[in-house]
Design a protein around this motif. Sequence first.
Motif, mmCIF file in Angstrom:
data_model
loop_
_atom_site.group_PDB
_atom_site.id
_atom_site.type_symbol
_atom_site.label_atom_id
_atom_site.label_comp_id
_atom_site.label_asym_id
_atom_site.label_seq_id
_atom_site.Cartn_x
_atom_site.Cartn_y
_atom_site.Cartn_z
ATOM 1 N N VAL A 143 0.875 -1.261 -0.091
ATOM 2 C CA VAL A 143 0.086 -0.014 -0.266
ATOM 3 C C VAL A 143 1.006 1.126 -0.043
ATOM 4 O O VAL A 143 1.903 1.339 0.775
ATOM 5 N N LEU A 144 0.667 2.273 -0.831
ATOM 6 C CA LEU A 144 1.704 3.339 -1.180
ATOM 7 C C LEU A 144 0.379 4.511 -0.423
ATOM 8 O O LEU A 144 -0.403 4.642 -0.765
ATOM 9 N N VAL A 145 1.294 5.397 0.389
ATOM 10 C CA VAL A 145 0.632 6.592 1.078
ATOM 11 C C VAL A 145 1.260 7.658 0.349
ATOM 12 O O VAL A 145 2.536 7.806 0.397
ATOM 13 N N ARG A 146 0.630 8.373 -0.537
ATOM 14 C CA ARG A 146 0.794 9.494 -1.087
ATOM 15 C C ARG A 146 0.473 10.877 -0.606
ATOM 16 O O ARG A 146 -0.536 11.236 -0.771
ATOM 17 N N SER A 147 1.410 11.800 -0.314
ATOM 18 C CA SER A 147 1.110 12.896 0.351
ATOM 19 C C SER A 147 1.310 14.224 -0.715
ATOM 20 O O SER A 147 2.242 14.202 -1.438
ATOM 21 N N PHE A 148 0.530 15.332 -0.432
ATOM 22 C CA PHE A 148 0.577 16.221 -1.622
ATOM 23 C C PHE A 148 0.986 17.401 -0.649
ATOM 24 O O PHE A 148 0.775 18.673 -1.349
ATOM 25 N N SER A 149 1.471 17.426 0.576
ATOM 26 C CA SER A 149 1.844 18.634 1.377
ATOM 27 C C SER A 149 3.059 19.328 1.088
ATOM 28 O O SER A 149 2.912 20.647 0.913
ATOM 29 N N LYS A 150 3.927 18.734 0.730
ATOM 30 C CA LYS A 150 5.240 19.327 0.381
ATOM 31 C C LYS A 150 5.288 19.948 -1.091
ATOM 32 O O LYS A 150 5.908 20.935 -1.472
ATOM 33 N N THR A 151 4.713 19.294 -2.061
ATOM 34 C CA THR A 151 4.353 19.681 -3.253
ATOM 35 C C THR A 151 3.487 20.833 -3.608
ATOM 36 O O THR A 151 3.645 21.474 -4.476
ATOM 37 N N HIS A 152 2.112 20.585 -3.004
ATOM 38 C CA HIS A 152 1.028 21.203 -3.284
ATOM 39 C C HIS A 152 0.591 22.295 -2.114
ATOM 40 O O HIS A 152 -0.206 23.209 -2.290
ATOM 41 N N GLY A 153 1.342 22.071 -0.934
ATOM 42 C CA GLY A 153 0.518 22.785 0.174
ATOM 43 C C GLY A 153 0.413 22.218 1.593
ATOM 44 O O GLY A 153 -0.606 21.401 1.312
ATOM 45 N N PRO A 154 0.932 22.340 2.580
ATOM 46 C CA PRO A 154 0.682 21.589 4.006
ATOM 47 C C PRO A 154 -0.923 21.842 4.242
ATOM 48 O O PRO A 154 -1.278 20.714 4.903
ATOM 49 N N ASP A 155 -1.397 23.027 3.871
ATOM 50 C CA ASP A 155 -2.863 23.328 4.167
ATOM 51 C C ASP A 155 -3.727 22.463 3.647
ATOM 52 O O ASP A 155 -5.107 22.520 3.979
ATOM 53 N N LEU A 156 -3.426 21.709 2.534
ATOM 54 C CA LEU A 156 -4.296 20.915 1.764
ATOM 55 C C LEU A 156 -4.708 19.851 2.727
ATOM 56 O O LEU A 156 -5.929 19.324 2.586
ATOM 57 N N ARG A 157 -3.993 19.133 3.567
ATOM 58 C CA ARG A 157 -4.111 18.140 4.369
ATOM 59 C C ARG A 157 -4.616 16.969 3.784
ATOM 60 O O ARG A 157 -5.578 16.178 4.126
ATOM 61 N N LEU A 158 -3.947 16.583 2.515
ATOM 62 C CA LEU A 158 -4.596 15.653 1.816
ATOM 63 C C LEU A 158 -3.536 14.507 1.561
ATOM 64 O O LEU A 158 -2.317 14.864 1.100
ATOM 65 N N ALA A 159 -4.030 13.190 1.516
ATOM 66 C CA ALA A 159 -2.943 12.214 1.175
ATOM 67 C C ALA A 159 -3.975 11.295 0.472
ATOM 68 O O ALA A 159 -5.222 10.788 0.851
ATOM 69 N N ALA A 160 -3.464 10.406 -0.644
ATOM 70 C CA ALA A 160 -4.065 9.251 -1.181
ATOM 71 C C ALA A 160 -3.508 8.013 -0.591
ATOM 72 O O ALA A 160 -2.036 7.846 -0.386
ATOM 73 N N ILE A 161 -4.186 6.902 -0.421
ATOM 74 C CA ILE A 161 -3.858 5.636 -0.325
ATOM 75 C C ILE A 161 -4.322 4.522 -1.058
ATOM 76 O O ILE A 161 -5.198 4.615 -1.528
ATOM 77 N N GLY A 162 -3.329 3.865 -1.749
ATOM 78 C CA GLY A 162 -3.683 2.864 -2.800
ATOM 79 C C GLY A 162 -3.013 1.680 -2.586
ATOM 80 O O GLY A 162 -1.850 1.575 -2.281
ATOM 81 N N GLY A 163 -3.701 0.439 -2.670
ATOM 82 C CA GLY A 163 -3.191 -1.008 -2.772
ATOM 83 C C GLY A 163 -4.237 -1.954 -2.853
ATOM 84 O O GLY A 163 -5.358 -1.691 -3.386
ATOM 85 N N PRO A 164 -3.934 -2.986 -2.154
ATOM 86 C CA PRO A 164 -4.926 -3.970 -2.140
ATOM 87 C C PRO A 164 -6.145 -3.592 -1.565
ATOM 88 O O PRO A 164 -5.945 -2.982 -0.327
ATOM 89 N N ALA A 165 -7.355 -4.207 -1.924
ATOM 90 C CA ALA A 165 -8.679 -3.760 -1.369
ATOM 91 C C ALA A 165 -8.450 -4.430 0.070
ATOM 92 O O ALA A 165 -9.108 -3.684 0.880
ATOM 93 N N SER A 166 -7.896 -5.368 0.517
ATOM 94 C CA SER A 166 -7.793 -6.193 1.656
ATOM 95 C C SER A 166 -7.309 -5.109 2.705
ATOM 96 O O SER A 166 -7.524 -4.996 4.064
ATOM 97 N N VAL A 167 -6.276 -4.224 2.333
ATOM 98 C CA VAL A 167 -5.816 -3.265 3.192
ATOM 99 C C VAL A 167 -6.662 -2.148 3.251
ATOM 100 O O VAL A 167 -6.836 -1.191 4.316
ATOM 101 N N VAL A 168 -7.025 -1.414 2.126
ATOM 102 C CA VAL A 168 -7.318 -0.051 1.856
ATOM 103 C C VAL A 168 -8.929 -0.120 2.299
ATOM 104 O O VAL A 168 -9.410 1.000 3.063
ATOM 105 N N ASP A 169 -9.488 -1.091 1.853
ATOM 106 C CA ASP A 169 -11.262 -0.993 2.061
ATOM 107 C C ASP A 169 -11.403 -0.894 3.695
ATOM 108 O O ASP A 169 -12.351 -0.252 3.908
ATOM 109 N N PRO A 170 -10.833 -1.663 4.541
ATOM 110 C CA PRO A 170 -10.964 -1.309 5.976
ATOM 111 C C PRO A 170 -11.005 -0.166 6.460
ATOM 112 O O PRO A 170 -11.632 0.391 7.295
#
Length: 448
Positions: A287-314
């Motif tokens: 599972v990869l956690v991708r943050s956008f704070s350092k590239t697009h702004g800390p105040d966005l407070r957003l990150a994406a989680i992508g990977g197997p459904a067994s890990v992400v869906d819970p």
Amino acid sequence: MLQNMWQELVDAVDDRSAKGIALALSTGIDRGLLRPGERLPPIRHAARDLEVAPATISAAWSHLARAGLIETDGRRGTRVREASVGPRRYRRALDTAAGWRVDLSTGLPDPRLLPDLHAAMHRVPRDRTAHSYLEDPVVPALREVLETSWPYAAESLTVVDGAMDAHSQLVAAHLRFGDRVAVEQPCFPPLLDLLEMAGVVPLGVAYDDQGPVVADVAAALAAGAKALFFQPWGQNPSGQSLSAGRAADLAAALQGRDVVVVEDDASAGNISGQPVSLGAHLPGQTVLVRSFSKTHGPDLRLAAIGGPASVVDPVVERRYLGQGWSSRLVQSILLDLLTDERSRSLVVESQRTYAARTDALADALAARGVVVPGRDGINVWVPVAEQGAALLHLAAAGVRAASGDPFWISAPASDHIRVTTAPIDAGYDDLAALVVGAARAGTWSGQR
């Protein structure tokens, strides 16, 4: 501790293993049977009452201490903590006292190199704002953009409130008190704080110029690690990255094991060179956690989680019982920034600028005999003779760097300080001379 309270706790312990005893006492603390400041029995007395070996009680106490629930204070004995341990490593690493001429301790991006969030907000059409609790947690168009840029095919993907929220959700969904996990070291301090507060035991894995050391990962697996946490690109604080060869070797060691790999991408995929991920080898475990704070702004407070459904869906299911979703309006702002040509160009240019700044300081240090282990990202990890003396040397010149201690699970073999290169746009030779003086401070040659 009142005898009847202790006896009630003893009677509640069904599992007499160290973990079972720790869980029972943790429940007692939650229920108020053990109050802040309450003194626990000596180990030999607790062992007698629970009919276990003293070593079992010692291990149970260690579990509780790592979770921040109890503390040992010499002759005063072991007591329930007065308050939660909190993010103590994080506070030490980022103690932001004012009065510094130059603060290079924060690990933050240069605000001058971030896209304009206000302009993006004005560009977002009004119909992009959701008016229902029932819509998809991820804006569909943003999902498409993220899936296209993912380094491997992610079976499931969601968006959360930043990288640490992502790690917190993953830990809560998949790990339990006393579980063991493999963690790179040096490591981002808030992750260690998070694991400690959850009662999860981190097992240190060295990170060299190719990535996590395979032998250390294998040792952690043999010790029962259920997950591997590491940063594949621009590791904070060392500035090193995962190589293709090391990724293949790690994948071979992890293949077929019931272990989740959590990759932490703090640079939103924008790095020099082609990003390498274990997901290309082990998509069903990574599972990869991708943050956008350092590239697009800390105040966005957003990150994406992508990977197997067994890990992400819970994680998605747990969020329905809490915050539900990350603001779709803010997601739409991120979508604009990821698709607007001017914003995209700015992010690419900022990455080149950061790389040039890190190289410039690293080159100036190397010319003076101080070599840093890596150059990816916005930090350099400087070896020093004595950490305290190095920080004082810099402080005398009004320059602040981050202490190296909070980045370690256990006592390090050598001292380091972290210097953030993101805000430095000139004066590399003068700064390097100062940092080299700090690196040698406390040694005999540095005091002559």
